[in-house]
Enzyme design. Structure first.
Site, PDB file in Angstrom:
ATOM      1  N   PHE A 140       0.857  -1.191   0.000  1.00 49.82           N
ATOM      2  CA  PHE A 140       0.000   0.000   0.000  1.00 49.82           C
ATOM      3  C   PHE A 140       0.886   1.231   0.000  1.00 49.82           C
ATOM      4  O   PHE A 140       1.752   1.373   0.857  1.00 49.82           O
ATOM      5  CB  PHE A 140      -0.926   0.017   1.222  1.00 49.82           C
ATOM      6  CG  PHE A 140      -1.889   1.173   1.184  1.00 49.82           C
ATOM      7  CD1 PHE A 140      -3.026   1.109   0.393  1.00 49.82           C
ATOM      8  CD2 PHE A 140      -1.640   2.338   1.901  1.00 49.82           C
ATOM      9  CE1 PHE A 140      -3.909   2.184   0.327  1.00 49.82           C
ATOM     10  CE2 PHE A 140      -2.518   3.417   1.832  1.00 49.82           C
ATOM     11  CZ  PHE A 140      -3.651   3.328   1.045  1.00 49.82           C
ATOM     12  N   ASP A 225       9.121   2.777   1.480  1.00 53.21           N
ATOM     13  CA  ASP A 225       7.950   3.495   1.971  1.00 53.21           C
ATOM     14  C   ASP A 225       7.851   3.213   3.465  1.00 53.21           C
ATOM     15  O   ASP A 225       7.373   2.162   3.881  1.00 53.21           O
ATOM     16  CB  ASP A 225       6.708   3.007   1.218  1.00 53.21           C
ATOM     17  CG  ASP A 225       5.429   3.642   1.743  1.00 53.21           C
ATOM     18  OD1 ASP A 225       5.475   4.305   2.794  1.00 53.21           O
ATOM     19  OD2 ASP A 225       4.384   3.460   1.090  1.00 53.21           O
ATOM     20  N   LYS A 254       2.874   9.243   8.506  1.00 56.14           N
ATOM     21  CA  LYS A 254       1.955   9.026   9.635  1.00 56.14           C
ATOM     22  C   LYS A 254       2.402   9.622  10.985  1.00 56.14           C
ATOM     23  O   LYS A 254       1.817  10.579  11.448  1.00 56.14           O
ATOM     24  CB  LYS A 254       1.627   7.542   9.759  1.00 56.14           C
ATOM     25  CG  LYS A 254       0.732   7.078   8.590  1.00 56.14           C
ATOM     26  CD  LYS A 254       0.224   5.677   8.782  1.00 56.14           C
ATOM     27  CE  LYS A 254      -0.945   5.361   7.876  1.00 56.14           C
ATOM     28  NZ  LYS A 254      -0.602   5.011   6.504  1.00 56.14           N
TER      29      LYS A 254
HETATM   30  C1  LIG Z   1      -0.946   5.179   5.121  1.00 53.03           C
HETATM   31  C2  LIG Z   1       0.089   4.801   4.144  1.00 53.03           C
HETATM   32  C3  LIG Z   1       0.258   5.530   2.945  1.00 53.03           C
HETATM   33  C4  LIG Z   1      -0.661   6.657   2.541  1.00 53.03           C
HETATM   34  O1  LIG Z   1      -0.585   7.749   3.408  1.00 53.03           O
HETATM   35  P1  LIG Z   1      -1.732   8.889   3.316  1.00 53.03           P
HETATM   36  O2  LIG Z   1      -1.272   9.887   4.344  1.00 53.03           O
HETATM   37  O3  LIG Z   1      -3.013   8.227   3.672  1.00 53.03           O
HETATM   38  O4  LIG Z   1      -1.726   9.431   1.953  1.00 53.03           O
HETATM   39  C5  LIG Z   1       1.299   5.169   2.123  1.00 53.03           C
HETATM   40  N1  LIG Z   1       2.119   4.159   2.429  1.00 53.03           N
HETATM   41  C6  LIG Z   1       1.981   3.430   3.553  1.00 53.03           C
HETATM   42  C7  LIG Z   1       2.942   2.331   3.854  1.00 53.03           C
HETATM   43  C8  LIG Z   1       0.946   3.722   4.437  1.00 53.03           C
HETATM   44  O5  LIG Z   1       0.790   2.985   5.540  1.00 53.03           O
END
Ligand SMILES: *Cc1c(COP(=O)(O)O)cnc(C)c1O
Length: 406
Positions: A140, A225, A254
């Protein structure tokens, strides 16, 4: 406030775009790891706003930073730089492999910038045809069209018309699969060092080292990421620090602002050097309110007291979850790192994660799922051990309810 604008949970169904199914209660106040709803009921927060409120609710250091900055300077855009942005960037660089930082506002935007940078670097330094991105099933990376396309779940990217091209997906932790699609047209391999939304799946160290070597061999960039795994979540400031494998680009979001929206993309001097004035940009990114709060959060999180305390808290969760697994047969696997913990539902409870969430809320504990079959715990990194015990006692009562209803 007039009667006309009195709100309750059913207001949601009238006014908000129907892309969420929020819990039936409305949180109105939080302190540390406790939250109260509009009826005055108290909850223990194991959800952390999806791994965001890493220092709990209304941490005094964050409140002080926000209050002070709110009386000083709110916004300038990037036509003018600000002191909080410069200080935060300097501290992130000191704490990591990076030499350069871009601030944006969300995980998606940080990843969008990372993917654009990886492509732009390869095109500028190597060849206009070096554009392939290798990514992983169940990954994700966010909700913009580029980031859902690099993400590995078609349900998030289908139905929006043509997708960005030249992105291939392979199974996570499968080095042979990466090798099979890796070639000199690859500009980047993108991965979460622990898959979050995809079900709390940690990476294998050997796989990670193998991917790093393949990237080096083919002059491809390794992009981590760490939107969810960063800022202490796994017990080190960034998850890559567990493995002795350094990425070329890293994104984090986050927990970076502890609840104030901010994200960052980190990279090296060499890679950053392909960008010029105007190549990329943002209006809000580096906003001084956000940077001041994030600076305070970094100062608290990146200390031995906070990072070392995560191991003990992890052990408390895992011990209790294993006990619940044995006693009720609800879990088939307990996994994760630090305070990002997943409990996979056993065969008898497939697709029931949301039932556990609702039962937990009824008993006064906020939890998350990661897909339909994994219960996720992403609490404050400084949650009091007695809050873990009390919250898990409440969670056990929720498990009993789900078991009895089955
Ligand atoms: C939550 C998340 C995203 C997206 O972040 P948003 O602030 O919702 O755009 C991208 N990568 C990972 C691994 C995430 O957990």
């Amino acid at each position: 406030m007039t009667e006309k604008y009195a709100v309750n949970r059913s207001t949601f169904d009238q006014v908000i775009l129907p892309v969420y199914a929020p819990a039936q209660f409305i949180p109105v106040k939080g302190r540390g790891s406790r939250v109260w709803d509009s009826e005055g009921k108290e909850y223990i927060d194991f959800s952390g706003g999806i791994a965001v409120t890493a220092l709990g609710h209304c941490h005094p250091a964050l409140v002080a930073a926000l209050q002070q900055q709110s009386e000083t300077l709110w916004h300038t855009s990037n036509v003018f730089t600000t002191e909080p942005a410069l200080r935060l960037a300097s501290k992130l660089i000191d704490a990591t492999f990076a030499d350069r930082v871009l601030f944006v506002n969300s995980g998606s935007e940080a990843n969008e910038a990372a993917f654009k940078l990886a492509r732009h670097y390869a095109i500028t330094r190597h060849s206009p045809y070096k554009t392939k991105i290798i990514a992983f099933y169940n990954a994700f990376h966010g909700r913009t069209l580029f980031t859902v396309s690099v993400g590995g779940q078609a349900k998030y990217s289908d139905g929006f018309g043509p997708k960005p091209a030249d992105i291939v997906h392979v199974p996570y932790n499968d080095l042979a699969a990466v090798k099979a699609v890796m070639d000199d047209s690859t500009c980047a391999v993108v991965m979460e060092p622990i898959q979050g939304e995809g079900g709390i799946t940690p990476v294998d160290a050997e796989f990670l080292q193998g991917v790093r070597a393949l990237c080096d061999q083919h002059q491809a960039l390794l992009v981590f990421d760490e939107v969810q795994s960063g800022m202490g979540r796994t017990g080190k400031l960034f998850a890559y620090m567990h493995y002795g494998v350094t990425p070329d680009i890293l994104t984090t979001a986050k927990a970076l602002g502890g609840g104030f929206p901010i994200s960052a993309m980190l990279t090296t001097e060499e890679i950053a050097s392909v960008m010029q004035v105007g190549t990329h940009g943002t209006t809000y990114g580096g906003n001084p309110l956000a940077c001041a709060v994030a600076e305070a959060a970094l100062e608290v999180i990146n200390t031995p007291q906070v990072l070392d305390g995560i191991t003990q808290r992890h052990a408390l969760y895992v011990a209790k979850l294993q006990q619940l697994a044995e006693k009720y047969g609800v879990f088939s696997d307990i996994r994760g790192m630090g305070l990002l913990i997943g409990a996979e539902l056993s065969a008898a409870y497939q697709n029931k994660a949301r039932d556990f969430l609702a039962a937990a809320a009824a008993h006064g504990v906020m939890i998350l799922n990661a897909g339909p079959n994994v219960i996720r715990f992403a609490p404050s990194l400084v949650i009091e051990p007695q809050d873990i015990e009390e919250g898990m006692a409440r969670f056990e009562r929720a498990v009993q309810d789900v078991v009895n209803a089955a």
